[in-house]
Design an enzyme around this catalytic site. Sequence first.
Site, mmCIF file in Angstrom:
data_model
loop_
_atom_site.group_PDB
_atom_site.id
_atom_site.type_symbol
_atom_site.label_atom_id
_atom_site.label_comp_id
_atom_site.label_asym_id
_atom_site.label_seq_id
_atom_site.Cartn_x
_atom_site.Cartn_y
_atom_site.Cartn_z
ATOM 1 N N LYS A 1 -18.593 11.345 26.956
ATOM 2 C CA LYS A 1 -18.067 12.070 25.722
ATOM 3 C C LYS A 1 -16.755 11.289 25.169
ATOM 4 O O LYS A 1 -15.900 10.939 25.637
ATOM 5 C CB LYS A 1 -17.547 13.264 26.421
ATOM 6 C CG LYS A 1 -17.069 14.503 25.141
ATOM 7 C CD LYS A 1 -16.799 15.746 25.973
ATOM 8 C CE LYS A 1 -16.420 16.907 24.959
ATOM 9 N NZ LYS A 1 -16.196 18.052 25.527
ATOM 10 N N GLU B 1 -22.942 20.930 29.632
ATOM 11 C CA GLU B 1 -22.051 19.958 29.768
ATOM 12 C C GLU B 1 -21.732 20.376 31.076
ATOM 13 O O GLU B 1 -21.209 21.558 31.666
ATOM 14 C CB GLU B 1 -21.085 20.232 28.902
ATOM 15 C CG GLU B 1 -19.742 19.275 29.115
ATOM 16 C CD GLU B 1 -18.569 19.625 27.923
ATOM 17 O OE1 GLU B 1 -17.717 18.871 27.815
ATOM 18 O OE2 GLU B 1 -18.686 20.603 27.219
ATOM 19 N N CYS C 1 -20.676 18.416 23.518
ATOM 20 C CA CYS C 1 -19.822 19.585 23.090
ATOM 21 C C CYS C 1 -18.919 19.172 21.709
ATOM 22 O O CYS C 1 -19.560 19.300 20.637
ATOM 23 C CB CYS C 1 -18.950 20.115 24.019
ATOM 24 S SG CYS C 1 -18.173 21.707 23.974
#
Length: 265
Positions: free
Chosen positions: A114, A45, A146
């Site tokens: 995200k 990420e 994540c």
Amino acid sequence: MHNTSSPRIALAQLRPVVGEPDANLATVEAALAEHAEVDLVVWPELFLPGYTTARIETLADSLDGERVSRLCSAARDHDTALVIGIAERRDDGAIANSALAIDRDGRIAGCYRKIQLFGDEAQAFAPGDTLEIVELAGVRVGLMICFDIEFPEIGRALAVGGAELLVSVSANMRPFGPDHRLCVQARALENRRPHVYVNQVGQGETFLFTGDSCHADTAGRVRAACPPHAESLILVDVPLGVETEKRPDYLALRRPVPPVHGGRA
């Protein structure tokens, strides 16, 4: 190689330099040149800018910008697909925490933004509003970033949507390393989809990232892993076939979820 039934994937658990996207881009280019035999390289990420929420405005890249163009050229030159975390400057000027997917011919296959932002990310980034399944090296890949993996409905939606492989890029820090190992295995098991997880490592601007990048198979078993707290790049062959003789195929057996009686609105 380009084996669509068992692609060879490089888990690039390497440490970016925070605030130095050109240096991190050079790291990507060098790794692609060194491992041109793989089908796909996965980076953590926000690898391109380094993980930061304090100065992301100055580090963001648009998809038609020079650094993304260089990533596309590197993928094409080495016939290798890649997934990498970037700070994406959207057309509306907002910044997204994104996973950029580029196929081995240099084409941008997709850019997932995200959804489940964590902590200070909510002040630095605009959340995404759609899930992404992209085709990389002939494989349908569902992308997560994540904190996303801690929400089972995201992985399930990708699997139901036709993803053959789950790929998560992460910047997970102490003390949450065990949480993510559990989530990586659970998302693989409950969806009967292999799961590749690549995490940042080392001391960042604020957090100590734990590493522990890994591949879990369709039974949720970890088949290969990078060490915690150390840079590492490992190659793994990831079988996509789902073994259902001994284990249930949850996607095939699932029934519609009934209403909840007595619950809160």
